[in-house]
Design a protein around this motif. Structure first.
Motif, PDB file in Angstrom:
ATOM      1  N   GLY A 171       0.777  -1.231   0.000  1.00  0.00           N
ATOM      2  CA  GLY A 171       0.000   0.000   0.000  1.00  0.00           C
ATOM      3  C   GLY A 171       0.806   1.279   0.000  1.00  0.00           C
ATOM      4  O   GLY A 171       0.238   2.375  -0.088  1.00  0.00           O
ATOM      5  N   VAL A 172       2.132   1.166   0.125  1.00  0.00           N
ATOM      6  CA  VAL A 172       3.023   2.327   0.022  1.00  0.00           C
ATOM      7  C   VAL A 172       4.201   1.931  -0.869  1.00  0.00           C
ATOM      8  O   VAL A 172       4.459   0.736  -1.060  1.00  0.00           O
ATOM      9  N   PRO A 173       4.925   2.903  -1.432  1.00  0.00           N
ATOM     10  CA  PRO A 173       6.069   2.549  -2.277  1.00  0.00           C
ATOM     11  C   PRO A 173       7.121   1.749  -1.519  1.00  0.00           C
ATOM     12  O   PRO A 173       7.419   2.029  -0.357  1.00  0.00           O
ATOM     13  N   VAL A 174       7.634   0.723  -2.178  1.00  0.00           N
ATOM     14  CA  VAL A 174       8.748  -0.074  -1.648  1.00  0.00           C
ATOM     15  C   VAL A 174       9.921   0.130  -2.596  1.00  0.00           C
ATOM     16  O   VAL A 174       9.864  -0.254  -3.762  1.00  0.00           O
ATOM     17  N   TRP A 175      10.994   0.747  -2.095  1.00  0.00           N
ATOM     18  CA  TRP A 175      12.132   1.127  -2.928  1.00  0.00           C
ATOM     19  C   TRP A 175      13.332   0.239  -2.595  1.00  0.00           C
ATOM     20  O   TRP A 175      13.716   0.133  -1.440  1.00  0.00           O
ATOM     21  N   VAL A 176      13.911  -0.356  -3.613  1.00  0.00           N
ATOM     22  CA  VAL A 176      15.056  -1.246  -3.423  1.00  0.00           C
ATOM     23  C   VAL A 176      16.358  -0.452  -3.421  1.00  0.00           C
ATOM     24  O   VAL A 176      16.623   0.330  -4.346  1.00  0.00           O
ATOM     25  N   ILE A 177      17.147  -0.648  -2.376  1.00  0.00           N
ATOM     26  CA  ILE A 177      18.493  -0.085  -2.281  1.00  0.00           C
ATOM     27  C   ILE A 177      19.485  -1.223  -2.484  1.00  0.00           C
ATOM     28  O   ILE A 177      19.435  -2.233  -1.783  1.00  0.00           O
ATOM     29  N   LYS A 178      20.371  -1.074  -3.447  1.00  0.00           N
ATOM     30  CA  LYS A 178      21.338  -2.137  -3.739  1.00  0.00           C
ATOM     31  C   LYS A 178      22.536  -2.100  -2.803  1.00  0.00           C
ATOM     32  O   LYS A 178      23.004  -3.128  -2.328  1.00  0.00           O
ATOM     33  N   ASP A 179      23.068  -0.901  -2.550  1.00  0.00           N
ATOM     34  CA  ASP A 179      24.245  -0.744  -1.696  1.00  0.00           C
ATOM     35  C   ASP A 179      23.848   0.031  -0.450  1.00  0.00           C
ATOM     36  O   ASP A 179      23.631   1.246  -0.506  1.00  0.00           O
ATOM     37  N   PHE A 180      23.735  -0.651   0.670  1.00  0.00           N
ATOM     38  CA  PHE A 180      23.271  -0.027   1.908  1.00  0.00           C
ATOM     39  C   PHE A 180      24.275   0.967   2.481  1.00  0.00           C
ATOM     40  O   PHE A 180      23.953   1.707   3.410  1.00  0.00           O
ATOM     41  N   THR A 181      25.493   0.985   1.966  1.00  0.00           N
ATOM     42  CA  THR A 181      26.495   1.943   2.431  1.00  0.00           C
ATOM     43  C   THR A 181      26.591   3.161   1.524  1.00  0.00           C
ATOM     44  O   THR A 181      27.335   4.095   1.829  1.00  0.00           O
ATOM     45  N   SER A 182      25.858   3.178   0.416  1.00  0.00           N
ATOM     46  CA  SER A 182      25.962   4.258  -0.568  1.00  0.00           C
ATOM     47  C   SER A 182      25.021   5.402  -0.213  1.00  0.00           C
ATOM     48  O   SER A 182      23.812   5.338  -0.468  1.00  0.00           O
ATOM     49  N   LEU A 183      25.576   6.467   0.334  1.00  0.00           N
ATOM     50  CA  LEU A 183      24.758   7.629   0.678  1.00  0.00           C
ATOM     51  C   LEU A 183      24.209   8.289  -0.577  1.00  0.00           C
ATOM     52  O   LEU A 183      23.107   8.849  -0.555  1.00  0.00           O
ATOM     53  N   SER A 184      24.947   8.221  -1.669  1.00  0.00           N
ATOM     54  CA  SER A 184      24.476   8.839  -2.917  1.00  0.00           C
ATOM     55  C   SER A 184      23.270   8.084  -3.474  1.00  0.00           C
ATOM     56  O   SER A 184      22.334   8.698  -4.000  1.00  0.00           O
ATOM     57  N   GLU A 185      23.267   6.748  -3.372  1.00  0.00           N
ATOM     58  CA  GLU A 185      22.114   5.979  -3.846  1.00  0.00           C
ATOM     59  C   GLU A 185      20.883   6.270  -2.995  1.00  0.00           C
ATOM     60  O   GLU A 185      19.769   6.420  -3.520  1.00  0.00           O
ATOM     61  N   ILE A 186      21.062   6.363  -1.687  1.00  0.00           N
ATOM     62  CA  ILE A 186      19.946   6.656  -0.791  1.00  0.00           C
ATOM     63  C   ILE A 186      19.458   8.083  -1.007  1.00  0.00           C
ATOM     64  O   ILE A 186      18.247   8.350  -1.026  1.00  0.00           O
ATOM     65  N   ASP A 187      20.381   9.011  -1.203  1.00  0.00           N
ATOM     66  CA  ASP A 187      20.034  10.404  -1.501  1.00  0.00           C
ATOM     67  C   ASP A 187      19.151  10.463  -2.752  1.00  0.00           C
ATOM     68  O   ASP A 187      18.108  11.133  -2.771  1.00  0.00           O
ATOM     69  N   ALA A 188      19.568   9.760  -3.804  1.00  0.00           N
ATOM     70  CA  ALA A 188      18.808   9.759  -5.054  1.00  0.00           C
ATOM     71  C   ALA A 188      17.419   9.161  -4.863  1.00  0.00           C
ATOM     72  O   ALA A 188      16.430   9.638  -5.439  1.00  0.00           O
ATOM     73  N   ALA A 189      17.326   8.103  -4.043  1.00  0.00           N
ATOM     74  CA  ALA A 189      16.030   7.478  -3.781  1.00  0.00           C
ATOM     75  C   ALA A 189      15.086   8.448  -3.073  1.00  0.00           C
ATOM     76  O   ALA A 189      13.908   8.559  -3.425  1.00  0.00           O
ATOM     77  N   LEU A 190      15.598   9.160  -2.076  1.00  0.00           N
ATOM     78  CA  LEU A 190      14.761  10.123  -1.356  1.00  0.00           C
ATOM     79  C   LEU A 190      14.278  11.232  -2.270  1.00  0.00           C
ATOM     80  O   LEU A 190      13.128  11.666  -2.182  1.00  0.00           O
ATOM     81  N   ARG A 191      15.157  11.717  -3.129  1.00  0.00           N
ATOM     82  CA  ARG A 191      14.767  12.778  -4.058  1.00  0.00           C
ATOM     83  C   ARG A 191      13.648  12.310  -4.985  1.00  0.00           C
ATOM     84  O   ARG A 191      12.717  13.073  -5.292  1.00  0.00           O
ATOM     85  N   GLU A 192      13.739  11.064  -5.427  1.00  0.00           N
ATOM     86  CA  GLU A 192      12.704  10.513  -6.308  1.00  0.00           C
ATOM     87  C   GLU A 192      11.405  10.313  -5.540  1.00  0.00           C
ATOM     88  O   GLU A 192      10.325  10.691  -6.011  1.00  0.00           O
ATOM     89  N   LEU A 193      11.488   9.747  -4.368  1.00  0.00           N
ATOM     90  CA  LEU A 193      10.292   9.426  -3.591  1.00  0.00           C
ATOM     91  C   LEU A 193       9.583  10.667  -3.070  1.00  0.00           C
ATOM     92  O   LEU A 193       8.350  10.692  -2.978  1.00  0.00           O
ATOM     93  N   TYR A 194      10.359  11.696  -2.729  1.00  0.00           N
ATOM     94  CA  TYR A 194       9.770  12.941  -2.253  1.00  0.00           C
ATOM     95  C   TYR A 194       9.618  13.973  -3.366  1.00  0.00           C
ATOM     96  O   TYR A 194       9.295  15.139  -3.101  1.00  0.00           O
TER      97      TYR A 194
END
Length: 271
Positions: free
Chosen positions: A246-269
């Motif tokens: 019922g809510v978006p589920v976003w896959v993160i491949k590298d849990f240590t990558s701040l840039s990947e998480i940053d990009a995910a947040l920008r997309e989701l928000y």
């Protein structure tokens, strides 16, 4: 002394291990914890079963697997073991294989290891430190990397500007938010906490730490609580287990990558 070094007994380190497959690699990491008196063999079996049931979600960064299971009577004390493989092993992960470093965690509860997981996430996210971990030749050298890298990171963080915003963002989010994000893994205390720590760091850099509460949880709890959150961050294997919540589920491949998480947040928000 860093908490990583406190939890890591010298007899729980093998820098020249050989393993035939991923089960053998986890078994070797578990055996070190058994030998150091931290766990019984039942916990090693549980770590292997967790991957058999959920897939290679413990491979949270390129070349790195974080083996763990739920707290149980098989854990005598909170501890970690450290296994560096002479020959990398395939765990079956689509982007982070092969694995040459396996760290196993045994936790008495879901709180005792929190700081050590923060330190480990920061350590593995540091490319220079990760390279040094692949070249250390003794327990003493390993301990030095664990100690100095954590201290340097802490000093750099304290020198930063509180509330700094990345380019192109504002303090108010552009979507209606519940103020909560869930990070999810099979057990709710290992890889989900690992991802939470990285996400917390990104939110802190954005100045959003007080706006968004991040909670690490397991798959069962996440299915029941998903609609409390803006979205879920997790691995591909756990995302498949969750299905439509019922809510978006976003896959993160590298849990240590701040840039990947940053990009995910920008997309989701939608920033």
């Amino acid at each position: 002394m860093s908490q990583l070094n406190t939890l890591l007994a010298s007899e729980a380190v093998d820098l020249n291990a050989r393993a035939t497959d991923w089960r053998d690699a986890i078994s070797r990491a578990g055996k070190l914890l058994e030998t150091s008196g931290a766990i019984t063999a039942d916990y090693t079996a549980a770590m292997i079963s967790s991957v058999e049931e959920n897939g290679p979600y413990i491979v949270v960064a390129p070349g790195f697997a974080f083996a763990h299971a739920r707290p149980s009577a098989a854990v005598k004390r909170t501890a970690i073991s450290w296994v560096r493989l002479q020959e990398p092993i395939e765990f079956g992960h689509d982007s982070n294989d092969p694995v040459n470093l396996v760290v196993a965690l045994a936790a008495k509860d879901d709180r005792a290891h929190t700081q050590s997981m923060k330190d480990l996430a920061k350590l593995l996210g540091n490319k220079d430190a990760r390279a040094r971990l692949d070249s250390v030749s003794s327990v003493e050298e390993l301990r030095e990397v664990l100690e100095t890298t954590v201290k340097k990171k802490a000093s750099a963080s304290s020198a930063g500007t509180d509330g700094a915003q990345p380019a192109g963002t504002s303090a108010a989010k552009t979507v209606e938010s519940k103020g909560k994000v869930l990070t999810v893994c099979g057990n709710g205390l290992g890889t989900s906490l690992f991802l939470k720590n990285s996400l917390d760091e990104v939110l802190s850099d954005w100045g959003w730490a007080k706006l968004v509460n991040v909670e690490a949880t397991d798959t069962i709890s996440a299915k029941g609580r998903a609609k409390e959150a803006d979205f879920i961050l997790t691995s591909g294997e756990i995302a498949a287990t969750l299905g439509d919540v019922g809510v978006p589920v976003w896959v993160i491949k590298d849990f240590t990558s701040l840039s990947e998480i940053d990009a995910a947040l920008r997309e989701l928000y939608a920033l």
